[in-house]
Design a protein around this motif. Structure first.
Motif, mmCIF file in Angstrom:
data_model
loop_
_atom_site.group_PDB
_atom_site.id
_atom_site.type_symbol
_atom_site.label_atom_id
_atom_site.label_comp_id
_atom_site.label_asym_id
_atom_site.label_seq_id
_atom_site.Cartn_x
_atom_site.Cartn_y
_atom_site.Cartn_z
ATOM 1 N N LYS A 149 43.875 47.457 24.269
ATOM 2 C CA LYS A 149 44.735 47.051 25.386
ATOM 3 C C LYS A 149 45.164 45.603 25.207
ATOM 4 O O LYS A 149 44.428 44.796 24.645
ATOM 5 N N LYS A 150 46.373 45.297 25.689
ATOM 6 C CA LYS A 150 46.886 43.917 25.622
ATOM 7 C C LYS A 150 46.156 43.053 26.612
ATOM 8 O O LYS A 150 45.715 43.472 27.633
ATOM 9 N N GLU A 162 49.348 48.631 25.178
ATOM 10 C CA GLU A 162 48.244 48.893 24.242
ATOM 11 C C GLU A 162 48.805 49.304 22.893
ATOM 12 O O GLU A 162 49.987 49.629 22.764
ATOM 13 N N HIS A 185 39.080 45.265 26.580
ATOM 14 C CA HIS A 185 40.288 45.371 25.755
ATOM 15 C C HIS A 185 40.336 46.613 24.868
ATOM 16 O O HIS A 185 41.312 46.825 24.162
#
Length: 115
Positions: free
Chosen positions: A114-115, A59, A36
Motif C-alpha cells: 500500500k502507498k 497500492e 503498508h
C-alpha cells in the motif's frame, strides 16, 4: 514464523469476476505485514482458472512465478505468457489478471504494498 500447518487456505470461486478456483494462503498475519502490506501470500490457480482483470489503486502488486509454469498474465489488456521464474509488477493505477493455461496448478507468490 508461521508453519504450513497453522496457515489457512482460502478457496475463492470466480476471483475478481474470473472463473474456476483460486486458493490463497496468507504467509504472514496482518500484524506481521504492518500497515503498508496488503498481502504476502501463496496463490494457486487450478487448471483453466482465471483471476479476473482488476486494477490496483493506492497500492502495487508484485507477482513472482518461482514454482510452476504455464500461465498468462493480462497486463493492462496485453496477454503475456508467464514462465517459471518470471516476475510481474502492477504499478498503482494499472490493472492485470491471470489465467492458468496449463494442465497443472499455477502457483505464485503475491505481494501487495500500500502507498
Amino acid at each position: 514464523m508461521t508453519t504450513k500447518e497453522e496457515r489457512i487456505v482460502e478457496r475463492i470461486e470466480g476471483a475478481s469476476g474470473g472463473k474456476g478456483i483460486l486458493r490463497k494462503e496468507v504467509l504472514i498475519d496482518k500484524e506481521q505485514m504492518g500497515e503498508h502490506c496488503g498481502l504476502f501470500g501463496e496463490v494457486t490457480l487450478e487448471p483453466g482458472a482465471v483471476l479476473g482483470y482488476h486494477e490496483h489503486h493506492g497500492e502495487t502488486e508484485t507477482i513472482l512465478y518461482p514454482f510452476r509454469k504455464t500461465g498468462c498474465d493480462v497486463d493492462n489488456g496485453e496477454e503475456i505468457p508467464a514462465k517459471e521464474g518470471d516476475v510481474f509488477f502492477c504499478k498503482d493505477g494499472d490493472g492485470h489478471g491471470l489465467k492458468n493455461t496449463g494442465e497443472r496448478d499455477l502457483v505464485f507468490v503475491a505481494l501487495i504494498l500500500k502507498k
